[in-house]
Write a protein that holds these residues in place. Structure first.
Motif, PDB file in Angstrom:
ATOM      1  N   ASP A   1       0.856  -1.184   0.000  1.00  0.00           N
ATOM      2  CA  ASP A   1       0.000   0.000   0.000  1.00  0.00           C
ATOM      3  C   ASP A   1       0.894   1.236   0.000  1.00  0.00           C
ATOM      4  O   ASP A   1       1.455   1.620   1.035  1.00  0.00           O
ATOM      5  N   LEU A   2       1.054   1.858  -1.170  1.00  0.00           N
ATOM      6  CA  LEU A   2       1.889   3.041  -1.309  1.00  0.00           C
ATOM      7  C   LEU A   2       1.114   4.282  -0.874  1.00  0.00           C
ATOM      8  O   LEU A   2      -0.014   4.492  -1.306  1.00  0.00           O
ATOM      9  N   GLY A   3       1.726   5.107  -0.039  1.00  0.00           N
ATOM     10  CA  GLY A   3       1.019   6.257   0.504  1.00  0.00           C
ATOM     11  C   GLY A   3      -0.113   5.792   1.400  1.00  0.00           C
ATOM     12  O   GLY A   3      -1.263   6.204   1.234  1.00  0.00           O
ATOM     13  N   CYS A   4       0.216   4.933   2.370  1.00  0.00           N
ATOM     14  CA  CYS A   4      -0.817   4.240   3.154  1.00  0.00           C
ATOM     15  C   CYS A   4      -1.625   5.183   4.037  1.00  0.00           C
ATOM     16  O   CYS A   4      -2.702   4.812   4.506  1.00  0.00           O
ATOM     17  N   GLY A   5      -1.132   6.416   4.279  1.00  0.00           N
ATOM     18  CA  GLY A   5      -1.908   7.362   5.071  1.00  0.00           C
ATOM     19  C   GLY A   5      -2.209   6.836   6.456  1.00  0.00           C
ATOM     20  O   GLY A   5      -1.346   6.294   7.141  1.00  0.00           O
TER      21      GLY A   5
END
Length: 229
Positions: A60-64
Motif C-alpha cells: 500500500d503506497l502512501g498508506c496514510g
C-alpha cells in the motif's frame, strides 16, 4: 556502468519533498474527516481482494492512516506492507492496522538499488500516492512499481484528473504540491510503464472541507506485463 536507478529514469532527477511530509504530519487524522467517503478506493481494493488468493503480499503506497485500504486488505487475509512519507501517518496506520508492516519511506527508496528492499508483491495499491510527485518522477515511480510486482501482478491506482505539474495548493490547513494528468494522458503514462489497464472508473468528489476544491478522481485497475513487453 549505469545504475539500477538509471534504468528506471531516476538518475539526474532532484527529489524535492520539501514540506510534503510536514504537511501530512500536521494534518494527521483530520485527513479522514476531510475525505469521509472513499467509494472508488474501496471498490478498487475490493477488486484486488477478489483477484488475489488469501496470503498474497500487497504493498500500500502512501498508506496514510491505514483507513480504509490497509485495514480492508488485512481483514481480507492479505499480507499488507505499507509505505508513507509522513511519520505521523505511519504511526496512525500501525495503530489502525496492527497486523501489517509499515515503513516511513519515499516511494523512490523502493527502486532497485534503493535503501529499502521489501521484496516482490502480488498486488500494489497507489491511491493518490503519485499525485504528490512532480510529473518527471511519475514514470520512474510506475516503473518502480512494475519492478516490485511479480509478473502478472495487479496495480490499483488512482489520481485526480488535472493538467498540473508540481502545483502548490491549500490542503486541510497546510500547503502541498500536486501533479496530475488528463485521463487519456494518464492512461498512456501507465501503459508505457508496462501495465495493461483492465478496468477503470471515475468519480466526482467534493471533500468535506472548504479549502479543498471538488475534483474528478480516476481509478485504474491494471495488470503488470512481463519484463520487456
Amino acid at each position: 556502468m549505469s545504475s539500477p536507478g538509471d534504468k528506471l529514469g531516476y538518475d539526474g532527477l532532484r527529489l524535492d519533498r520539501t514540506g510534503q511530509a510536514e504537511a501530512f504530519d500536521a494534518i494527521g487524522d483530520r485527513y479522514e474527516e476531510a475525505f469521509p467517503h472513499k467509494e472508488g478506493q474501496i471498490e478498487s481494493a475490493e477488486w484486488l481482494i477478489a483477484s488475489l488468493p488469501a496470503g498474497s503480499r500487497v504493498l500500500d503506497l502512501g498508506c496514510g492512516t491505514g483507513v480504509p485500504t490497509a485495514r480492508q486488505l488485512a481483514e481480507a487475509d492479505l499480507r499488507v506492507v505499507g509505505v508513507d512519507l509522513s511519520d505521523t501517518m505511519v504511526a496512525l496506520t500501525r495503530k489502525n492496522v496492527p497486523g501489517g508492516e509499515f515503513h516511513c519511506a519515499d516511494l523512490a527508496d523502493l527502486r532497485p538499488g534503493g535503501p529499502l528492499d521489501l521484496g516482490r508483491f502480488d498486488g500494489v495499491t497507489a491511491f493518490f500516492a503519485l499525485l504528490m510527485l512532480p510529473r518527471a518522477e511519475i514514470p520512474p515511480a510506475l516503473r518502480t512499481v512494475h519492478h516490485l510486482l511479480v509478473p502478472g501482478g495487479l496495480l490499483a491506482l488512482s489520481m485526480v484528473e488535472a493538467d498540473v505539474d508540481d502545483f502548490s495548493i491549500p490542503f486541510i490547513g497546510s500547503t502541498i504540491r500536486v501533479s496530475g494528468y488528463l485521463r487519456e494522458e494518464l492512461r498512456e503514462v501507465v501503459e508505457t510503464a508496462g501495465f495493461d489497464i483492465v478496468d477503470e472508473s471515475s468519480y466526482s468528489y467534493a471533500p468535506a472541507v472548504a479549502d479543498v476544491a471538488p475534483e474528478v478522481q480516476i481509478f485504474l485497475r491494471c495488470r503488470r506485463r512481463p519484463d520487456g513487453s
